[in-house]
Scaffold this active site. Structure first.
Site, PDB file in Angstrom:
ATOM      1  N   LYS A 183       0.824  -1.205   0.000  1.00 55.87           N
ATOM      2  CA  LYS A 183       0.000   0.000   0.000  1.00 55.87           C
ATOM      3  C   LYS A 183       0.869   1.270   0.000  1.00 55.87           C
ATOM      4  O   LYS A 183       2.080   1.190   0.155  1.00 55.87           O
ATOM      5  CB  LYS A 183      -0.970  -0.031   1.190  1.00 55.87           C
ATOM      6  CG  LYS A 183      -1.843  -1.298   1.210  1.00 55.87           C
ATOM      7  CD  LYS A 183      -2.838  -1.362   0.049  1.00 55.87           C
ATOM      8  CE  LYS A 183      -3.363  -2.738  -0.313  1.00 55.87           C
ATOM      9  NZ  LYS A 183      -4.105  -3.485   0.665  1.00 55.87           N
TER      10      LYS A 183
HETATM   11  C1  PLP Z   1      -5.117  -4.618   0.975  1.00 51.91           C
HETATM   12  C2  PLP Z   1      -6.598  -4.573   0.903  1.00 51.91           C
HETATM   13  C3  PLP Z   1      -7.412  -4.878   2.002  1.00 51.91           C
HETATM   14  C4  PLP Z   1      -6.905  -5.498   3.279  1.00 51.91           C
HETATM   15  O1  PLP Z   1      -5.857  -4.887   3.865  1.00 51.91           O
HETATM   16  P1  PLP Z   1      -4.807  -5.741   4.757  1.00 51.91           P
HETATM   17  O2  PLP Z   1      -4.125  -4.686   5.539  1.00 51.91           O
HETATM   18  O3  PLP Z   1      -3.903  -6.447   3.784  1.00 51.91           O
HETATM   19  O4  PLP Z   1      -5.584  -6.682   5.590  1.00 51.91           O
HETATM   20  C5  PLP Z   1      -8.771  -4.667   1.900  1.00 51.91           C
HETATM   21  N1  PLP Z   1      -9.323  -4.222   0.765  1.00 51.91           N
HETATM   22  C6  PLP Z   1      -8.585  -3.946  -0.332  1.00 51.91           C
HETATM   23  C7  PLP Z   1      -9.266  -3.432  -1.539  1.00 51.91           C
HETATM   24  C8  PLP Z   1      -7.201  -4.136  -0.305  1.00 51.91           C
HETATM   25  O5  PLP Z   1      -6.480  -3.904  -1.400  1.00 51.91           O
END
Ligand code: PLP
Length: 393
Positions: A183
């Site tokens: 992210k």
């Molecule tokens: C990465 C992601 C999540 C979950 O996040 P984590 O921190 O990996 O649990 C939820 N929704 C979307 C669209 C994502 O890309």
């Protein structure tokens, strides 16, 4: 051809970040403490939200928040299938029903009209996704939700730094950000919920740590008052300080990261305009600031002569990494077998799920790296065209 492998994503970690993690390790306090408070305060300040609550992942926060909102047996939750499986999975685990809505074919964003059509008397919650760092049309979706008396919770996993009509995502409504390493900023693993709902914030806070009573004072000291009692059975999803410090250090660099991502996307957009059949997503038409979390293209086999697998393989042999964000949730094994009613009924989602491909985009990429990607795509496709031509001859 490149001599080194270019991954589709790489977190930006400085030597100072590494030193700061070392400082936390040496401090004697490595689990939830002052660094988590600092991170929560930074995210609240950035978004304008009254409350920010960090946990071990975006998924963990989705679980805690759905539980805090009382989502349970028979409750319908409306959202896209074109998302990471973590959200639909949490709905299923709590006994709720996913009501999948199709997305716009060229932005992959859910629309207010599709949501309005999916709401029934059993609908408890709508979860729109700010896909790839572009915001959904929040005004329109919020209006549908409030007219129908349904709560909204934004999946803002891609959207730290995204703005909608000049307002930061996460400031006006409840939103969940992810701090996973791919992210825009990361804490290794982690996530943050922002909300203006004090009751929701308090409940997520206590569910995050065994259901123990927490008061504002507990946030300001290391650990919790030893007399705290269980208010309701809770989970164990608190973020350690040794993780939080990384995101604390990255928050001030968020705008610089996004600016770099934006520059890379600009190069791709210009240079891919000459390549038939490799079709980037459109930006939304409403006023926004895009966080450029993912650069997603569609491989249109009819136009470029090759399918997605062949293009991804061709790029891999040329030292370029790619990803798929995402294979539609409703098309995956468990959902196909246990929730078959969606298969064949989400045409834009299914068309994209078979064709999307994420190209490398991260702050430390250079312009030459982006050009290498486009050159590798052209070489790969030239291979396809000459094979086809050879076959015809
Ligand atoms: C990465 C992601 C999540 C979950 O996040 P984590 O921190 O990996 O649990 C939820 N929704 C979307 C669209 C994502 O890309």
């Amino acid at each position: 051809m490149r001599s080194t492998f270019l991954p589709f994503c790489r977190p930006s970690i400085s030597e100072e970040d590494i030193a700061a993690i070392g400082d936390v390790l040496r401090s004697g306090w490595i689990t939830t403490g002052p660094k988590v408070v600092e991170l929560e305060d930074l995210v609240a300040a950035r978004t304008g939200a009254k409350h920010a609550i960090a946990a071990t992942s975006g998924t963990a926060l989705m679980h805690l928040t759905l539980q805090a909102m009382g989502i349970g047996a028979g409750d319908e939750v409306v959202g896209p299938s074109m998302t990471w499986v973590s959200t639909p999975n949490m709905v299923e685990l709590l006994g709720g029903r996913n009501i999948f809505v199709d997305v716009d074919r060229d932005t992959l964003l859910v629309t207010a009209d599709a949501i309005a059509a999916a709401i029934t008397p059993r609908t408890k919650l709508v979860i729109p996704v700010h896909y790839a760092g572009a915001p959904v049309d929040l005004d329109a979706i919020r209006a549908v939700c409030s007219a129908r008396g349904v709560a909204m919770l934004e999946d803002a996993a891609h959207a730290i730094g995204t703005q909608y009509k000049g307002r930061e995502i996460g400031g006006d409504d409840s939103a969940i950000f992810s701090l996973h390493p791919i992210k825009n900023i990361t804490s290794g693993e982690g996530g943050v919920l922002t909300t203006n709902d004090a009751e929701l914030a308090a409940r997520v806070r206590r569910l995050r740590f065994h259901g123990l009573a927490v008061d504002a004072n507990d946030r300001r000291q290391q650990g919790r008052s030893p007399q705290a009692e269980v208010q309701e059975p809770g989970f164990k999803q608190n973020l350690p300080d040794m993780n939080a410090i990384l995101a604390v250090r990255q928050m001030p660099r968020l705008d610089a990261f996004i600016a770099r991502r934006d520059a890379i996307v600009g190069i791709y957009r210009t240079r891919l305009a000459e390549v038939d059949g490799i079709v980037p997503l459109d930006d939304p038409v409403w006023s926004h600031k895009h966080a450029r979390h993912l650069f997603v293209v569609r491989v249109d086999e009819r136009a470029c002569g090759m399918d997605r697998v062949a293009v991804m393989d061709g790029l891999k042999t040329r030292n370029i990494g790619t990803g798929i964000h995402f294979l539609a949730a409703h098309g995956q094994k468990w959902y196909r077998e246990n929730r078959p009613e969606w298969v064949g009924n989400l045409p834009n989602t299914e068309w994209n799920s078979a064709r999307i491909c994420t190209l490398p985009c991260f702050p430390e990429m250079t312009e030459d790296d982006a050009c290498d990607v486009v050159d590798a795509i052209k070489e790969t496709l030239a291979g396809a065209r000459s094979t086809v031509a050879g076959g015809i001859r």
